[in-house]
Design a protein around this motif. Structure first.
Motif, PDB file in Angstrom:
ATOM      1  N   GLU A 194       4.544  -3.948  14.701  1.00  0.00           N
ATOM      2  CA  GLU A 194       5.270  -4.397  15.875  1.00  0.00           C
ATOM      3  C   GLU A 194       6.062  -5.662  15.577  1.00  0.00           C
ATOM      4  OE1 GLU A 194       2.557  -4.858  19.072  1.00  0.00           O
ATOM      5  OE2 GLU A 194       1.955  -2.746  19.124  1.00  0.00           O
ATOM      6  N   ASP A 195       7.287  -5.679  16.026  1.00  0.00           N
ATOM      7  CA  ASP A 195       8.161  -6.856  15.991  1.00  0.00           C
ATOM      8  C   ASP A 195       8.221  -7.513  14.613  1.00  0.00           C
ATOM      9  OD1 ASP A 195       9.952  -8.637  17.115  1.00  0.00           O
ATOM     10  OD2 ASP A 195       8.375 -10.082  17.622  1.00  0.00           O
ATOM     11  N   PRO A 196       8.515  -6.769  13.549  1.00  0.00           N
ATOM     12  CA  PRO A 196       8.636  -7.409  12.230  1.00  0.00           C
ATOM     13  C   PRO A 196       9.935  -8.199  12.135  1.00  0.00           C
ATOM     14  CG  PRO A 196       9.237  -5.105  12.076  1.00  0.00           C
ATOM     15  CD  PRO A 196       8.770  -5.321  13.479  1.00  0.00           C
ATOM     16  N   ALA A 197       9.911  -9.231  11.308  1.00  0.00           N
ATOM     17  CA  ALA A 197      11.137  -9.992  11.041  1.00  0.00           C
ATOM     18  C   ALA A 197      11.926  -9.377   9.900  1.00  0.00           C
ATOM     19  CB  ALA A 197      10.780 -11.445  10.711  1.00  0.00           C
ATOM     20  N   ALA A 198      11.232  -8.664   9.010  1.00  0.00           N
ATOM     21  CA  ALA A 198      11.892  -8.101   7.830  1.00  0.00           C
ATOM     22  C   ALA A 198      11.127  -6.878   7.374  1.00  0.00           C
ATOM     23  CB  ALA A 198      11.957  -9.130   6.711  1.00  0.00           C
ATOM     24  N   VAL A 199      11.833  -6.007   6.663  1.00  0.00           N
ATOM     25  CA  VAL A 199      11.210  -4.866   6.012  1.00  0.00           C
ATOM     26  C   VAL A 199      11.653  -4.893   4.559  1.00  0.00           C
ATOM     27  CG1 VAL A 199      13.073  -3.365   6.839  1.00  0.00           C
ATOM     28  CG2 VAL A 199      10.964  -2.357   5.945  1.00  0.00           C
ATOM     29  N   LEU A 200      10.691  -4.789   3.656  1.00  0.00           N
ATOM     30  CA  LEU A 200      10.945  -4.843   2.222  1.00  0.00           C
ATOM     31  C   LEU A 200      10.587  -3.494   1.613  1.00  0.00           C
ATOM     32  CD1 LEU A 200      11.569  -6.366  -0.435  1.00  0.00           C
ATOM     33  CD2 LEU A 200       9.171  -7.085  -0.468  1.00  0.00           C
ATOM     34  N   THR A 201      11.585  -2.792   1.093  1.00  0.00           N
ATOM     35  CA  THR A 201      11.350  -1.532   0.400  1.00  0.00           C
ATOM     36  C   THR A 201      11.198  -1.797  -1.082  1.00  0.00           C
ATOM     37  OG1 THR A 201      12.613  -0.258   2.032  1.00  0.00           O
ATOM     38  CG2 THR A 201      12.298   0.740  -0.136  1.00  0.00           C
ATOM     39  N   VAL A 202      10.094  -1.336  -1.637  1.00  0.00           N
ATOM     40  CA  VAL A 202       9.848  -1.452  -3.072  1.00  0.00           C
ATOM     41  C   VAL A 202      10.020  -0.055  -3.662  1.00  0.00           C
ATOM     42  CG1 VAL A 202       8.243  -2.199  -4.867  1.00  0.00           C
ATOM     43  CG2 VAL A 202       8.212  -3.325  -2.625  1.00  0.00           C
ATOM     44  N   GLY A 203      11.136   0.152  -4.337  1.00  0.00           N
ATOM     45  CA  GLY A 203      11.448   1.454  -4.912  1.00  0.00           C
ATOM     46  C   GLY A 203      12.622   1.274  -5.846  1.00  0.00           C
ATOM     47  N   ILE A 204      13.046   2.332  -6.472  1.00  0.00           N
ATOM     48  CA  ILE A 204      14.170   2.227  -7.395  1.00  0.00           C
ATOM     49  C   ILE A 204      15.000   3.499  -7.323  1.00  0.00           C
ATOM     50  CG2 ILE A 204      12.996   3.181  -9.428  1.00  0.00           C
ATOM     51  CD1 ILE A 204      14.372   0.919 -11.077  1.00  0.00           C
TER      52      ILE A 204
ATOM     53  N   LEU B 139       6.451 -13.625   4.817  1.00  0.00           N
ATOM     54  CA  LEU B 139       5.569 -12.533   4.409  1.00  0.00           C
ATOM     55  C   LEU B 139       4.607 -12.108   5.508  1.00  0.00           C
ATOM     56  CD1 LEU B 139       4.813 -13.637   0.738  1.00  0.00           C
ATOM     57  CD2 LEU B 139       6.388 -11.845   1.514  1.00  0.00           C
ATOM     58  N   ASP B 140       4.264 -13.012   6.414  1.00  0.00           N
ATOM     59  CA  ASP B 140       3.343 -12.654   7.488  1.00  0.00           C
ATOM     60  C   ASP B 140       4.011 -11.780   8.553  1.00  0.00           C
ATOM     61  OD1 ASP B 140       4.953 -14.828   8.213  1.00  0.00           O
ATOM     62  OD2 ASP B 140       3.525 -15.508   9.724  1.00  0.00           O
ATOM     63  N   ARG B 141       5.355 -11.661   8.496  1.00  0.00           N
ATOM     64  CA  ARG B 141       6.079 -10.818   9.454  1.00  0.00           C
ATOM     65  C   ARG B 141       6.973  -9.806   8.729  1.00  0.00           C
ATOM     66  NH1 ARG B 141       9.440 -13.602  13.662  1.00  0.00           N
ATOM     67  NH2 ARG B 141       9.350 -11.483  14.535  1.00  0.00           N
ATOM     68  N   THR B 142       6.628  -9.521   7.477  1.00  0.00           N
ATOM     69  CA  THR B 142       7.379  -8.568   6.674  1.00  0.00           C
ATOM     70  C   THR B 142       6.589  -7.279   6.508  1.00  0.00           C
ATOM     71  OG1 THR B 142       8.549 -10.302   5.450  1.00  0.00           O
ATOM     72  CG2 THR B 142       8.418  -8.138   4.416  1.00  0.00           C
ATOM     73  N   VAL B 143       7.239  -6.149   6.744  1.00  0.00           N
ATOM     74  CA  VAL B 143       6.646  -4.840   6.482  1.00  0.00           C
ATOM     75  C   VAL B 143       7.069  -4.401   5.087  1.00  0.00           C
ATOM     76  CG1 VAL B 143       6.548  -2.423   7.177  1.00  0.00           C
ATOM     77  CG2 VAL B 143       6.704  -4.218   8.913  1.00  0.00           C
ATOM     78  N   VAL B 144       6.114  -3.925   4.301  1.00  0.00           N
ATOM     79  CA  VAL B 144       6.392  -3.489   2.939  1.00  0.00           C
ATOM     80  C   VAL B 144       6.268  -1.965   2.869  1.00  0.00           C
ATOM     81  CG1 VAL B 144       5.684  -3.628   0.515  1.00  0.00           C
ATOM     82  CG2 VAL B 144       5.564  -5.664   1.972  1.00  0.00           C
ATOM     83  N   ASN B 145       7.307  -1.325   2.375  1.00  0.00           N
ATOM     84  CA  ASN B 145       7.312   0.130   2.176  1.00  0.00           C
ATOM     85  C   ASN B 145       7.425   0.396   0.688  1.00  0.00           C
ATOM     86  OD1 ASN B 145       7.610   2.904   2.377  1.00  0.00           O
ATOM     87  ND2 ASN B 145       9.763   2.804   2.987  1.00  0.00           N
ATOM     88  N   VAL B 146       6.387   0.966   0.097  1.00  0.00           N
ATOM     89  CA  VAL B 146       6.368   1.267  -1.334  1.00  0.00           C
ATOM     90  C   VAL B 146       6.688   2.743  -1.511  1.00  0.00           C
ATOM     91  CG1 VAL B 146       5.092   0.988  -3.486  1.00  0.00           C
ATOM     92  CG2 VAL B 146       4.475  -0.395  -1.498  1.00  0.00           C
ATOM     93  N   VAL B 147       7.738   3.023  -2.281  1.00  0.00           N
ATOM     94  CA  VAL B 147       8.249   4.397  -2.376  1.00  0.00           C
ATOM     95  C   VAL B 147       8.250   4.864  -3.823  1.00  0.00           C
ATOM     96  CG1 VAL B 147      10.118   5.961  -1.755  1.00  0.00           C
ATOM     97  CG2 VAL B 147       9.761   3.868  -0.418  1.00  0.00           C
ATOM     98  N   SER B 148       7.482   5.908  -4.101  1.00  0.00           N
ATOM     99  CA  SER B 148       7.494   6.543  -5.416  1.00  0.00           C
ATOM    100  C   SER B 148       6.848   7.909  -5.278  1.00  0.00           C
ATOM    101  CB  SER B 148       6.730   5.712  -6.452  1.00  0.00           C
ATOM    102  OG  SER B 148       6.535   6.437  -7.654  1.00  0.00           O
ATOM    103  N   ARG B 149       7.589   8.955  -5.620  1.00  0.00           N
ATOM    104  CA  ARG B 149       7.027  10.301  -5.506  1.00  0.00           C
ATOM    105  C   ARG B 149       5.782  10.439  -6.376  1.00  0.00           C
ATOM    106  NH1 ARG B 149       8.981  15.389  -4.336  1.00  0.00           N
ATOM    107  NH2 ARG B 149      11.132  14.644  -4.267  1.00  0.00           N
TER     108      ARG B 149
END
Length: 430
Positions: free
Chosen positions: A67-77, A119-129
């Motif tokens: 809820e209410d994130p300040a940022a979203v960080l996608t970790v992928g390539i 970091l306390d308001r960042t959502v992390v999405n890790v993407v790798s098949r």
């Protein structure tokens, strides 16, 4: 999308209407193969079924806990990041969570980015098949440690997008993390309209239904003729021009928000079509900025290029104030949008005058529906090109070679590709 081939006719290299008429018979045959692949959900072709198969509710459910994130960080390539980045950069508004992408392992960049994030308001999405991508997993381990050092419970801020098995799948089960499945049969570079590309859009509050509707309309519009299908018109003409010497395709959007789209296109075109000594090298440009740099080469350099000009038909505008400077008085009363459109038209005319082939691609606006259509139709154009060229569009053996070499160098296994590093010839000048 709307495709105008007029500026590719009669250029040098160029195509004629008659040659396109003849090529259209091959397009019809290729379309039958594509449709058969879609019906059977064959590897790669399944990407063109995403408007029907993507589960938008699953995406919304996976991101709902944040809820209410300040940022979203996608970790992928590569394809694990570029589709999401294209949508984020095109659609993000001032009130949306900021989107960031860790798609490289440059230590200076990684450290600076992590230091700048709340970091306390960042959502992390890790993407790798596979859950084994070295760059992605290395960056995630660094991100996880940074969150722990900042006193943030990373398990409450992380979700994964991955396959049915592997390290990330195991991690999600171990820590009860929200997870999304990478769709079967969809190579990463074709995954923008899947769970891989749409999760960030969901977090930022964009209209997933409109994105899918745009793609679905494009899918419904596929027919067996390049004269009836914008995607096939683009793919077939690019293929024909390559055979006539246009070995470089300069993708040049006239919208700042589409700059990342040109990066996405570059991966799609290069990784899909660069096989067996064939393909067309994508170049990235931005109008009107690169009229003052790259256009010189396109217009007056080697006759080996196609220039693709992209713009929205409707966009927000900003008036240009009147000025007392006589030499600039013509600008007063007009707008930045009118100036940018004039730059677009002037660039196209400049290319035509010098005999350089250009294709005009237009979308209604930089919005969800138009982007869904644009991404889908460029994917369909790429698949058609691959069919016409008889290349293995959905594989990437050269990429896999490099992955094995890197893993071997890092001690991740015994890979003969790593031996090639020791065999490299050097000629050092100091």
């Amino acid at each position: 999308m709307y495709v105008d081939l007029g500026s590719a006719l009669g250029a040098t290299p160029g195509v004629s209407r008659d040659s396109l008429e003849r090529l259209d018979e091959q397009v019809a045959t290729a379309h039958e193969r594509i449709q058969a692949g879609r019906r059977n959900s064959q590897h790669g072709y399944a990407a063109l079924n995403l408007p029907e198969t993507v589960d938008l509710d699953a995406i919304r459910g996976a991101v709902a806990p944040f809820e209410d994130p300040a940022a979203v960080l996608t970790v992928g390539i590569g394809g694990s990041a570029l589709g999401a980045a294209t949508l984020a950069d095109a659609l993000a508004g001032p009130a949306d969570p900021d989107a960031y992408f860790l798609d490289n392992v440059d230590p200076e960049h990684v450290s600076r980015l992590l230091a700048s994030l709340p970091l306390d308001r960042t959502v992390v999405n890790v993407v790798s098949r596979s859950g084994t991508t070295a760059e992605t997993l290395a960056n995630f381990l660094v991100v996880r440690e940074a969150m722990a050092d900042a006193g943030v419970d990373w398990t409450e801020r992380t979700f994964v997008t991955t396959g049915e098995s592997g390290n990330l799948c195991d991690l999600a089960e171990q820590h009860d993390l929200p997870s999304l499945p990478v769709p079967d049969g969809v190579p990463g570079r074709f995954s923008a309209l899947s769970t891989v590309g749409l999760a960030v859009a969901a977090i930022q509050g964009h209209d997933l239904d409109a994105l899918r509707a745009g793609a679905a309309a494009a899918a419904d519009g596929l027919s067996g003729s390049l004269f009836e299908t914008p995607a096939y018109a683009y793919g077939a003409t690019a293929y024909a021009l390559t055979g006539r010497g246009a070995l470089t395709n300069a993708m040049m959007p006239y919208a700042e928000r589409l700059e990342t789209f040109a990066e996405w296109f570059a991966q799609l075109w290069a990784e899909s079509l660069g096989k067996d000594g064939l393909g067309q090298t994508p170049a990235r440009a931005l109008g009107a900025t690169d009229q003052h740099s790259q256009l010189q080469l396109y217009r007056a350099g080697p006759r080996d290029k196609l220039v693709t000009l992209v713009r929205p038909r409707d966009r927000p505008d900003f008036g240009i104030p009147a000025t007392e400077l006589d030499g600039l008085s013509y600008l007063g009363g007009s707008s930045l949008g009118e100036l940018l459109d004039a730059e677009f038209e002037a660039t196209e005319a400049s290319l035509v005058e010098s005999g350089v082939p250009a294709i005009r691609v237009e979308i209604d606006a930089v919005d969800e529906r138009s982007l869904g259509s644009l991404l889908y139709e460029m994917e369909a154009a790429c698949v058609l090109y691959g069919e016409l060229a008889s290349v293995s569009t959905f594989t990437q053996p050269a990429v896999e070679w490099g992955k094995r070499a890197a893993r071997g160098l890092l001690g991740g296994g015994d890979f003969e590709e790593a031996d090639a590093v020791d065999e490299r010839t050097s000629l050092v000048v100091e």
